[in-house]
Design a protein around this motif. Sequence first.
Motif, mmCIF file in Angstrom:
data_model
loop_
_atom_site.group_PDB
_atom_site.id
_atom_site.type_symbol
_atom_site.label_atom_id
_atom_site.label_comp_id
_atom_site.label_asym_id
_atom_site.label_seq_id
_atom_site.Cartn_x
_atom_site.Cartn_y
_atom_site.Cartn_z
ATOM 1 N N GLY A 225 9.510 12.060 -2.903
ATOM 2 C CA GLY A 225 10.414 12.557 -3.932
ATOM 3 C C GLY A 225 10.141 14.006 -4.285
ATOM 4 N N GLU A 226 8.863 14.405 -4.303
ATOM 5 C CA GLU A 226 8.519 15.731 -4.789
ATOM 6 C C GLU A 226 8.394 16.767 -3.680
ATOM 7 O OE1 GLU A 226 8.785 16.247 -7.911
ATOM 8 O OE2 GLU A 226 9.135 14.107 -8.107
ATOM 9 N N ALA A 227 8.154 16.314 -2.452
ATOM 10 C CA ALA A 227 7.975 17.269 -1.360
ATOM 11 C C ALA A 227 9.327 17.898 -1.004
ATOM 12 C CB ALA A 227 7.395 16.570 -0.147
ATOM 13 N N PRO A 228 9.328 19.137 -0.477
ATOM 14 C CA PRO A 228 10.588 19.704 0.012
ATOM 15 C C PRO A 228 11.168 18.829 1.126
ATOM 16 C CG PRO A 228 8.811 21.329 0.083
ATOM 17 C CD PRO A 228 8.198 20.035 -0.278
ATOM 18 N N GLY A 229 12.488 18.890 1.308
ATOM 19 C CA GLY A 229 13.146 18.010 2.266
ATOM 20 C C GLY A 229 12.534 18.039 3.653
ATOM 21 N N LEU A 230 12.145 19.222 4.108
ATOM 22 C CA LEU A 230 11.674 19.277 5.492
ATOM 23 C C LEU A 230 10.286 18.676 5.626
ATOM 24 C CD1 LEU A 230 10.563 22.397 7.308
ATOM 25 C CD2 LEU A 230 10.797 22.656 4.896
ATOM 26 N N VAL A 231 9.483 18.774 4.556
ATOM 27 C CA VAL A 231 8.183 18.103 4.588
ATOM 28 C C VAL A 231 8.382 16.584 4.542
ATOM 29 C CG1 VAL A 231 6.012 17.808 3.354
ATOM 30 C CG2 VAL A 231 7.025 20.053 3.535
ATOM 31 N N LEU B 237 0.832 -1.204 0.000
ATOM 32 C CA LEU B 237 0.000 0.000 0.000
ATOM 33 C C LEU B 237 0.866 1.252 0.000
ATOM 34 C CD1 LEU B 237 -1.950 -1.407 2.992
ATOM 35 C CD2 LEU B 237 -2.839 -1.356 0.689
ATOM 36 N N HIS B 238 2.107 1.098 -0.445
ATOM 37 C CA HIS B 238 3.071 2.187 -0.296
ATOM 38 C C HIS B 238 3.193 3.027 -1.556
ATOM 39 C CE1 HIS B 238 5.074 -0.754 -2.670
ATOM 40 N NE2 HIS B 238 5.961 0.142 -3.012
ATOM 41 N N THR B 239 2.370 2.776 -2.598
ATOM 42 C CA THR B 239 2.683 3.322 -3.920
ATOM 43 C C THR B 239 2.739 4.848 -3.960
ATOM 44 O OG1 THR B 239 0.383 2.890 -4.329
ATOM 45 C CG2 THR B 239 1.932 1.439 -5.405
ATOM 46 N N TRP B 240 2.069 5.518 -3.023
ATOM 47 C CA TRP B 240 2.112 6.984 -3.034
ATOM 48 C C TRP B 240 3.433 7.508 -2.482
ATOM 49 C CZ3 TRP B 240 2.873 9.341 1.669
ATOM 50 C CH2 TRP B 240 2.655 8.552 2.800
ATOM 51 N N LYS B 241 4.129 6.669 -1.745
ATOM 52 C CA LYS B 241 5.238 7.151 -0.923
ATOM 53 C C LYS B 241 6.436 7.682 -1.725
ATOM 54 C CE LYS B 241 6.383 5.895 3.728
ATOM 55 N NZ LYS B 241 6.609 4.864 4.719
ATOM 56 N N PHE C 37 17.711 10.163 -5.451
ATOM 57 C CA PHE C 37 18.046 9.842 -4.056
ATOM 58 C C PHE C 37 16.912 10.124 -3.080
ATOM 59 C CE2 PHE C 37 20.116 13.981 -4.834
ATOM 60 C CZ PHE C 37 19.626 14.743 -3.792
ATOM 61 N N LYS C 38 15.991 11.027 -3.448
ATOM 62 C CA LYS C 38 14.858 11.232 -2.541
ATOM 63 C C LYS C 38 13.896 10.041 -2.599
ATOM 64 C CE LYS C 38 14.199 16.103 -1.622
ATOM 65 N NZ LYS C 38 13.383 17.261 -2.007
ATOM 66 N N ARG C 39 13.694 9.501 -3.809
ATOM 67 C CA ARG C 39 12.846 8.297 -3.914
ATOM 68 C C ARG C 39 13.494 7.144 -3.163
ATOM 69 N NH1 ARG C 39 8.967 8.747 -8.041
ATOM 70 N NH2 ARG C 39 8.675 6.524 -8.202
ATOM 71 N N MET C 40 14.836 7.082 -3.217
ATOM 72 C CA MET C 40 15.538 6.035 -2.477
ATOM 73 C C MET C 40 15.217 6.135 -0.985
ATOM 74 S SD MET C 40 19.544 5.768 -1.790
ATOM 75 C CE MET C 40 19.351 7.027 -0.550
ATOM 76 N N LEU C 41 15.171 7.372 -0.468
ATOM 77 C CA LEU C 41 14.847 7.545 0.948
ATOM 78 C C LEU C 41 13.422 7.063 1.232
ATOM 79 C CD1 LEU C 41 16.350 11.023 1.803
ATOM 80 C CD2 LEU C 41 17.266 8.773 2.274
ATOM 81 N N ALA C 42 12.524 7.256 0.246
ATOM 82 C CA ALA C 42 11.153 6.786 0.431
ATOM 83 C C ALA C 42 11.130 5.270 0.574
ATOM 84 C CB ALA C 42 10.287 7.224 -0.737
ATOM 85 N N TYR C 43 11.909 4.581 -0.272
ATOM 86 C CA TYR C 43 11.931 3.120 -0.143
ATOM 87 C C TYR C 43 12.585 2.698 1.158
ATOM 88 C CZ TYR C 43 9.937 2.508 -4.663
ATOM 89 O OH TYR C 43 9.055 2.524 -5.689
ATOM 90 N N SER C 44 13.557 3.489 1.612
ATOM 91 C CA SER C 44 14.147 3.196 2.908
ATOM 92 C C SER C 44 13.078 3.312 3.994
ATOM 93 C CB SER C 44 15.301 4.160 3.166
ATOM 94 O OG SER C 44 15.690 4.092 4.497
ATOM 95 N N SER C 45 12.188 4.296 3.832
ATOM 96 C CA SER C 45 11.108 4.448 4.808
ATOM 97 C C SER C 45 10.175 3.249 4.768
ATOM 98 C CB SER C 45 10.354 5.739 4.512
ATOM 99 O OG SER C 45 9.271 5.865 5.355
ATOM 100 N N VAL C 46 9.883 2.748 3.555
ATOM 101 C CA VAL C 46 9.044 1.544 3.430
ATOM 102 C C VAL C 46 9.703 0.382 4.183
ATOM 103 C CG1 VAL C 46 8.120 -0.160 1.817
ATOM 104 C CG2 VAL C 46 8.046 2.252 1.241
ATOM 105 N N GLU C 47 11.024 0.267 4.003
ATOM 106 C CA GLU C 47 11.759 -0.802 4.690
ATOM 107 C C GLU C 47 11.605 -0.674 6.206
ATOM 108 O OE1 GLU C 47 15.855 -0.078 4.740
ATOM 109 O OE2 GLU C 47 16.272 -1.773 6.023
ATOM 110 N N HIS C 48 11.744 0.553 6.703
ATOM 111 C CA HIS C 48 11.749 0.711 8.155
ATOM 112 C C HIS C 48 10.365 0.586 8.774
ATOM 113 C CE1 HIS C 48 15.983 1.371 8.906
ATOM 114 N NE2 HIS C 48 15.992 1.756 7.643
ATOM 115 N N VAL C 49 9.299 0.959 8.048
ATOM 116 C CA VAL C 49 7.980 0.667 8.618
ATOM 117 C C VAL C 49 7.783 -0.847 8.651
ATOM 118 C CG1 VAL C 49 6.890 2.840 8.024
ATOM 119 C CG2 VAL C 49 6.722 0.955 6.437
ATOM 120 N N GLY C 50 8.375 -1.552 7.670
ATOM 121 C CA GLY C 50 8.343 -3.009 7.698
ATOM 122 C C GLY C 50 9.020 -3.538 8.955
ATOM 123 N N ILE C 51 10.182 -2.967 9.290
ATOM 124 C CA ILE C 51 10.901 -3.399 10.493
ATOM 125 C C ILE C 51 10.035 -3.163 11.736
ATOM 126 C CG2 ILE C 51 12.908 -2.913 11.955
ATOM 127 C CD1 ILE C 51 14.501 -2.356 9.459
#
Lengths: 478, 213
Positions: free
Chosen positions: A225-231, A216-220, A289-303
């Motif tokens: 990726g598109e939001a400013p870094g702080l958001v 259910l992560h497809t929006w992430k 690299f921002k999308r990469m961080l999103a997938y990292s977030s998917v990984e960590h919610v999995g953890i």
Amino acid sequence: MLYLFVLLPLLGAFVAWIVPDNRYRPLVLPAVAIPHLLMAFYLAGNAPPPSPGGWIWLDPLGKIVLLCISMLFTVCAVYSVGYLAYRQERSNRVLCIGLLTCLSAMTLATMCQHLGLLWVAVETTTVTMAPLIYFNRNARSIEATWKYLLICSVGIALALLGLLFLAYSTHVAHLEATLLLSSLKASAKDLNQGWLHAAFIFLLVGYGSKMGLAPLHTWKPDAYGEAPGLVGALLAGGLVNCAFLAILRVYQLCLSSGKEIVFFQNALISLGLISMAFAAVFMAKQADFKRMLAYSSVEHVGILAIGLGLGKGALFGALFHLMNNGLTKGVLFLSSGNIHRSYGSKTTDLVRGALTRLPWSGGLFLAGFIAITGSPPFSPFISEYTIVSSAFIEGRYLVGGLFLVFLSIVFIGMALTVLPLVMGTPPADLEKSEYRDRLLTVGPPFVMMLIILFLGVWPPDALLQLLREGAALLEARP
Amino acid sequence: MGSFADQLLVLVMLINFVMLGSSRMALCIRAVAVQGVVLGLLPGLVHPFSWHLAGITCGIILAKGIVIPYLINDAVRKAQIRREIEPFIGYVPTLILGAIFTTLAFVFAEKLPLAPEHRELLFVPASIATLMSGFLILTTRKKAISQVIGYLVLENGIFIFGLLLTEAMPVMVEAGALLDLLVGIFVMGIVINHISREFSSIDTSRLRALKEE
């Protein structure tokens, strides 16, 4: 006291609305965030008793999430003053109001003991974040906003259906229908099992889509990726934790029912493993690299989900990881925002050698990467290690093994993107940009990195005690 | 009273089919407004009178029947669109799918462990059927406005289920849920406006710049 705590950011939002000057408006953010942080620390030590109806109470789980959100928000608020100075071409009124309203809703979410009110708070965070993802006002960010809004709204609607199922299970059991956590827990043993299971599944899917559990992560990736870094930092560290807290509340209730707990635990573990697998697959060769961080977030919610599902010792790890992940994501998103600003691009074909061009931001990004992949001496190492080791102690060899495999694939995939980005030589034909590392844009993530290091080397006893109290609330008692 | 409520629920399900089969945006918006008003009348029929109930009825009719349709109409006018063109699945197939889902909803509701007093009523099958219709509209249509309508229908389905427990949900939570829905639609309206400006159309199938290579 607690009401004041929720109202303070709203008051700040009002002030941000009436301040006319684009340059001074961001100052409202730290002006609200710092008292908020002080109050959060004070309340973590001396929480007031539950409100008369029992709706509002700051329990250990709420305290953990509140501390994490408040620290992250304060860092982002100080950073935003420096960041928004570079974005004077756009009005930041909506951004400031949205951030503060969202802080108010997140604060409310941490102390709700009523599942209906909790739902309202989580839904409010969803809606207030939508305009912030669209801060850059271009075609790509509108697409990301639309996906985020639609998927999260549908997810949250399904969570509402889950809540109704839960209330109905009390009705079928001829109890007084309620959504108050304490009375639900007291009567949990008599609830109708079929409806309780259905409610759990719908709530898990609903809040899970908000949290970004695969599939259910497809929006992430788009939104992050598109939001400013702080958001992005607040999405990955704040909203994720609120949604996880909602799942924790539901899980607490399911535990009190005392029957077929394995069903709930297995649902969590399988969703968690699927998330890690998705992240591992998509992390490799991720050029953005921002999308990469999103997938990292998917990984960590999995953890987080796996830690919760394993129970026993892993609970401590999961709660600690909630905090570590939130803070480390903050460092990564803020420093990646700086790199993005300086290079004007977020793909690795153009962004190389960040360490030469931006020593501080590049170094922080590298340190954040080392921390998030679970290397000592940073605190995510401790929490991930706790989860893995308790998987093996409990004899869940398959879960523990897969966990380790996915972690190592993610490490390699992430390293392939991060290392050339940070270490390589900057492209020669790079345009000059006005962005420079300054105290206000580098200092906040640097302080946060120090906190992560500190938590990894010498975690304070008060925090460990709080985490243990929180874990005790999630313990399955036969 | 129960039988009158059932007739209204049949009406709600018929409105689902109107939306599934129609390409005209104005008709769909009007249909969703009528559905909202019908849903607003329902709580008064199944529960004894109380001020709480009167408040809910007024709130729902105002929000679902007037404010939300107005917001969508506003978005339609600003984006200047009249009809849905080429959905992902044609209108006749969607209608057939809708009919199949509605039948399945009845079969499924029979098997649920419902409280005895709800077993004879149409609430649960109508809720599931409306929910599924909402999903169908949400997934098969291309225009952002149609997707918002699908989302509303989905919410309506959930609302019908909620009617079984109006006493359980305190006013504050209901008000909050309604307000969030309202704000959500408002934000979606603004986003639609921006989509149409950015892409000169609100066809969401054009939103495909962001994907994995």
